[in-house]
Design a protein around this motif. Sequence first.
Motif, PDB file in Angstrom:
ATOM      1  N   ILE A  35       0.863  -1.180   0.000  1.00  0.00           N
ATOM      2  CA  ILE A  35       0.000   0.000   0.000  1.00  0.00           C
ATOM      3  C   ILE A  35       0.900   1.230   0.000  1.00  0.00           C
ATOM      4  CG2 ILE A  35      -1.736   1.309   1.290  1.00  0.00           C
ATOM      5  CD1 ILE A  35      -2.877  -1.248   2.324  1.00  0.00           C
ATOM      6  N   ALA A  36       0.556   2.187  -0.839  1.00  0.00           N
ATOM      7  CA  ALA A  36       1.386   3.379  -1.000  1.00  0.00           C
ATOM      8  C   ALA A  36       1.198   4.341   0.166  1.00  0.00           C
ATOM      9  CB  ALA A  36       1.054   4.070  -2.317  1.00  0.00           C
ATOM     10  N   ARG A  62      -7.878  -1.679   1.739  1.00  0.00           N
ATOM     11  CA  ARG A  62      -7.203  -1.479   0.452  1.00  0.00           C
ATOM     12  C   ARG A  62      -8.191  -0.966  -0.590  1.00  0.00           C
ATOM     13  NH1 ARG A  62      -2.376  -4.588   0.281  1.00  0.00           N
ATOM     14  NH2 ARG A  62      -2.445  -4.495  -1.981  1.00  0.00           N
ATOM     15  N   GLU A  63      -7.704  -0.045  -1.434  1.00  0.00           N
ATOM     16  CA  GLU A  63      -8.486   0.466  -2.547  1.00  0.00           C
ATOM     17  C   GLU A  63      -7.581   0.568  -3.769  1.00  0.00           C
ATOM     18  OE1 GLU A  63     -10.285   4.171  -1.511  1.00  0.00           O
ATOM     19  OE2 GLU A  63     -11.403   3.341   0.215  1.00  0.00           O
ATOM     20  N   PRO A  64      -8.150   0.545  -4.981  1.00  0.00           N
ATOM     21  CA  PRO A  64      -7.306   0.692  -6.185  1.00  0.00           C
ATOM     22  C   PRO A  64      -6.502   1.982  -6.124  1.00  0.00           C
ATOM     23  CG  PRO A  64      -9.510  -0.012  -6.796  1.00  0.00           C
ATOM     24  CD  PRO A  64      -9.568   0.323  -5.330  1.00  0.00           C
ATOM     25  N   ALA A  65      -5.252   1.905  -6.522  1.00  0.00           N
ATOM     26  CA  ALA A  65      -4.384   3.083  -6.439  1.00  0.00           C
ATOM     27  C   ALA A  65      -4.840   4.183  -7.382  1.00  0.00           C
ATOM     28  CB  ALA A  65      -2.943   2.689  -6.747  1.00  0.00           C
ATOM     29  N   LEU A  66      -5.404   3.808  -8.520  1.00  0.00           N
ATOM     30  CA  LEU A  66      -5.799   4.788  -9.525  1.00  0.00           C
ATOM     31  C   LEU A  66      -7.292   4.689  -9.776  1.00  0.00           C
ATOM     32  CD1 LEU A  66      -2.822   4.242 -12.006  1.00  0.00           C
ATOM     33  CD2 LEU A  66      -3.070   6.071 -10.324  1.00  0.00           C
ATOM     34  N   ASP A  67      -7.993   5.761  -9.492  1.00  0.00           N
ATOM     35  CA  ASP A  67      -9.434   5.829  -9.739  1.00  0.00           C
ATOM     36  C   ASP A  67      -9.654   6.281 -11.174  1.00  0.00           C
ATOM     37  OD1 ASP A  67     -12.151   5.926  -9.518  1.00  0.00           O
ATOM     38  OD2 ASP A  67     -12.211   7.861  -8.492  1.00  0.00           O
ATOM     39  N   PHE A  68      -9.305   5.384 -12.095  1.00  0.00           N
ATOM     40  CA  PHE A  68      -9.233   5.720 -13.511  1.00  0.00           C
ATOM     41  C   PHE A  68      -9.609   4.482 -14.288  1.00  0.00           C
ATOM     42  CE2 PHE A  68      -6.456   8.728 -16.178  1.00  0.00           C
ATOM     43  CZ  PHE A  68      -7.198   9.836 -15.813  1.00  0.00           C
ATOM     44  N   LEU A  95      -4.076  -3.207 -12.950  1.00  0.00           N
ATOM     45  CA  LEU A  95      -4.490  -2.987 -11.558  1.00  0.00           C
ATOM     46  C   LEU A  95      -4.089  -4.132 -10.633  1.00  0.00           C
ATOM     47  CD1 LEU A  95      -8.004  -1.265 -11.606  1.00  0.00           C
ATOM     48  CD2 LEU A  95      -5.846  -0.362 -10.715  1.00  0.00           C
ATOM     49  N   GLY A  96      -4.092  -5.343 -11.135  1.00  0.00           N
ATOM     50  CA  GLY A  96      -3.750  -6.487 -10.302  1.00  0.00           C
ATOM     51  C   GLY A  96      -2.270  -6.631 -10.024  1.00  0.00           C
ATOM     52  N   GLU A  97      -1.428  -5.775 -10.632  1.00  0.00           N
ATOM     53  CA  GLU A  97       0.014  -5.913 -10.500  1.00  0.00           C
ATOM     54  C   GLU A  97       0.662  -4.763  -9.736  1.00  0.00           C
ATOM     55  OE1 GLU A  97       1.569  -6.288 -14.413  1.00  0.00           O
ATOM     56  OE2 GLU A  97       0.104  -7.789 -15.035  1.00  0.00           O
ATOM     57  N   ILE A  98      -0.099  -3.728  -9.426  1.00  0.00           N
ATOM     58  CA  ILE A  98       0.500  -2.547  -8.817  1.00  0.00           C
ATOM     59  C   ILE A  98       0.032  -2.384  -7.373  1.00  0.00           C
ATOM     60  CG2 ILE A  98       0.678  -1.406 -11.056  1.00  0.00           C
ATOM     61  CD1 ILE A  98      -1.748   0.258 -10.348  1.00  0.00           C
ATOM     62  N   PRO A  99       0.765  -1.604  -6.573  1.00  0.00           N
ATOM     63  CA  PRO A  99       0.339  -1.380  -5.184  1.00  0.00           C
ATOM     64  C   PRO A  99      -1.025  -0.707  -5.107  1.00  0.00           C
ATOM     65  CG  PRO A  99       2.622  -0.710  -5.502  1.00  0.00           C
ATOM     66  CD  PRO A  99       2.061  -0.979  -6.860  1.00  0.00           C
ATOM     67  N   SER A 100      -1.647  -0.810  -3.947  1.00  0.00           N
ATOM     68  CA  SER A 100      -2.941  -0.184  -3.714  1.00  0.00           C
ATOM     69  C   SER A 100      -2.751   1.116  -2.939  1.00  0.00           C
ATOM     70  CB  SER A 100      -3.844  -1.118  -2.899  1.00  0.00           C
ATOM     71  OG  SER A 100      -4.021  -2.355  -3.546  1.00  0.00           O
ATOM     72  N   ARG A 155      -3.860   7.353   1.708  1.00  0.00           N
ATOM     73  CA  ARG A 155      -4.786   7.679   0.624  1.00  0.00           C
ATOM     74  C   ARG A 155      -4.142   8.671  -0.342  1.00  0.00           C
ATOM     75  NH1 ARG A 155      -9.580   6.341  -0.509  1.00  0.00           N
ATOM     76  NH2 ARG A 155     -10.969   7.611  -1.801  1.00  0.00           N
ATOM     77  N   LEU A 156      -4.345   8.438  -1.640  1.00  0.00           N
ATOM     78  CA  LEU A 156      -3.849   9.348  -2.667  1.00  0.00           C
ATOM     79  C   LEU A 156      -4.870  10.464  -2.872  1.00  0.00           C
ATOM     80  CD1 LEU A 156      -2.554   6.777  -5.333  1.00  0.00           C
ATOM     81  CD2 LEU A 156      -1.240   7.957  -3.579  1.00  0.00           C
ATOM     82  N   HIS A 157      -4.416  11.702  -2.757  1.00  0.00           N
ATOM     83  CA  HIS A 157      -5.342  12.824  -2.856  1.00  0.00           C
ATOM     84  C   HIS A 157      -5.636  13.224  -4.302  1.00  0.00           C
ATOM     85  CE1 HIS A 157      -5.234  13.318   1.405  1.00  0.00           C
ATOM     86  NE2 HIS A 157      -3.957  13.657   1.439  1.00  0.00           N
ATOM     87  N   GLN A 158      -4.647  13.099  -5.186  1.00  0.00           N
ATOM     88  CA  GLN A 158      -4.756  13.663  -6.536  1.00  0.00           C
ATOM     89  C   GLN A 158      -5.166  15.138  -6.439  1.00  0.00           C
ATOM     90  OE1 GLN A 158      -3.689  12.114  -9.101  1.00  0.00           O
ATOM     91  NE2 GLN A 158      -3.685   9.976  -8.489  1.00  0.00           N
ATOM     92  N   ASN A 159      -4.575  15.823  -5.467  1.00  0.00           N
ATOM     93  CA  ASN A 159      -4.917  17.213  -5.207  1.00  0.00           C
ATOM     94  C   ASN A 159      -3.649  17.935  -4.759  1.00  0.00           C
ATOM     95  OD1 ASN A 159      -5.679  19.516  -3.336  1.00  0.00           O
ATOM     96  ND2 ASN A 159      -7.713  18.985  -4.121  1.00  0.00           N
ATOM     97  N   TYR A 160      -3.212  18.891  -5.564  1.00  0.00           N
ATOM     98  CA  TYR A 160      -1.934  19.556  -5.294  1.00  0.00           C
ATOM     99  C   TYR A 160      -1.948  20.316  -3.975  1.00  0.00           C
ATOM    100  CZ  TYR A 160       2.158  22.546  -5.978  1.00  0.00           C
ATOM    101  OH  TYR A 160       3.356  23.197  -5.822  1.00  0.00           O
ATOM    102  N   ALA A 161      -3.031  21.019  -3.673  1.00  0.00           N
ATOM    103  CA  ALA A 161      -3.086  21.807  -2.441  1.00  0.00           C
ATOM    104  C   ALA A 161      -2.967  20.920  -1.207  1.00  0.00           C
ATOM    105  CB  ALA A 161      -4.381  22.620  -2.405  1.00  0.00           C
ATOM    106  N   LYS A 162      -3.672  19.790  -1.197  1.00  0.00           N
ATOM    107  CA  LYS A 162      -3.587  18.870  -0.057  1.00  0.00           C
ATOM    108  C   LYS A 162      -2.196  18.260   0.056  1.00  0.00           C
ATOM    109  CE  LYS A 162      -8.474  17.513   0.168  1.00  0.00           C
ATOM    110  NZ  LYS A 162      -9.430  16.375   0.075  1.00  0.00           N
ATOM    111  N   ASP A 163      -1.615  17.874  -1.082  1.00  0.00           N
ATOM    112  CA  ASP A 163      -0.276  17.282  -1.054  1.00  0.00           C
ATOM    113  C   ASP A 163       0.779  18.307  -0.649  1.00  0.00           C
ATOM    114  OD1 ASP A 163      -1.024  14.707  -1.676  1.00  0.00           O
ATOM    115  OD2 ASP A 163      -0.796  14.971  -3.833  1.00  0.00           O
TER     116      ASP A 163
END
Length: 529
Positions: free
Chosen positions: A415-416, A476-482, A491-496, A504-512
Amino acid sequence: MRTGVSALRFMEHFDVLIIGAGLSGIGAGAHLRMELPGKRFAILEGREASGGTWDLFRYPGVRSDSDMYTLGYRFRPWKEQKAIADGPAILNYIRETAREYDLEKEIRYGHRVRRAEWSSEEAKWTVEVELLRRGDAENGRKGEEETWGEREGETRRRGDASIPTNWPPADAGGSDRATFTCSFLYLCTGYYKYEEGYTPEWAGFGDYEGTVVHPQKWPAGLDYAGKRVLVIGSGATAVTLVPAMAATASHVTMLQRSPTYVVSMPSQDRIANALRRVLPAKAAYAATRWKNVLRQMFFYGLAKKRPSAMKRLIEKGVRAELGEEQLEHFRPSYKPWDQRLCLVPDSDLFAAIREGKASVVTAEIETFTKTGVRLTNGEEIEADIVVTATGLVLKLMDGLRVVVDGEPVIHSEKIAYKGMMYNDVPNLAQAFGYTNASWTLKCDLTSEYVCRLIKHMDANGFRCCTPRLNDDTITREPALDFNSGYVLRALGEIPSQGSKHPWRLHQNYAKDLRMLRYGRLDDGTMEFK
């Protein structure tokens, strides 16, 4: 593996090893040079030139689909007039950055990392590298002297027994192995397989007698003037290729199985150019960068909260360009930003369609024929050249095998942490950009965080930092909501990712920005020893 003097010569230790000399790797090197000037580091690059994606891709019209005020580095202003830059300009920007921060001497070309093993007892990584020998790969000079577009490519002509191949060849003149050690391993390897792109298995593909080329291995000197060209695909590469090739081809047809959202943007940012005339370069760059970050966050948020409104807005733009009759080819079944939007500068794709130089067909291929393709609706498209712009093969860490204290790391089980490190893997970070904004925004923050982390360890006498997953409530959740094809296939080969902070990945510059530049390092999840 050879032993003796040849192998021992490469047994060097570094404070930090950066893997990859592309956009993120050169940025990482610059951050280390600025923020940790006393550290010894090297950049290992598997190819024989720097630039990563922007040296690899040579197809007509290659460009960024992000503006250079956010794709560029935070610390080095973009000074060109065009905000949507072409490949050669971006490559030049990367290499100029490397020269400005004196990074060329740190890059080891032709060094492809194969395995990395961590020892907790010694608090270091042992990194095994395959040395690829071809031309001047060992000293890296070819990448400096080669002009953009002069290298060999790959063309596959049906019925021709001679199939020239692109770098790396099956036999690159022999290879050797080298071993390095480092205290911290920083992976800047991108996210896709460089050796080949994705090509579906089509019925009758072997029957086609024309020329087939994948954009990832574009042949130098391919003559398409006056030719009928079929571009299969509907993503960023396809919408870039079509107008570029339509300028001289007889006609270009873009064949898509399903539509993609396409939006137009001026290639020049008038506000940015105006700010440069009245403000110092760095101030104008920072202001434009934040303007574009906030604009992107607004439209992404609108797409997620009010997808119907966003869809109508995009359709309004297409209707203004092409009219109602073409709208079906630009009306996807999915919601905006379920896949990445395609950007076309100055409406070049729409202009090529309006002028009759290009057309779009939405249908599925039944089979290839000797002269082209036959579709499931019975229509046939004849083509002298077929371009398979059908996507990438996602490949994290460039296939690196990672071992921690004798136990192999299975990436899909990890998990990332903060989108850059992995649970129970010490002293390792990976630069991975945003899917909904410019790649470099996140990579810059990641490099800043890595430097902060190393400084903190030095100041407190720590040798090891490891994210620990101690919270049993995290799921665990998929790393990429795409739902792009290249993501779904891998998806089955990469970290979650985890269900909550800091997993949790924010995909949000301000939060990061708040978390990575200003947040606590000793956050109760990161274990220091």
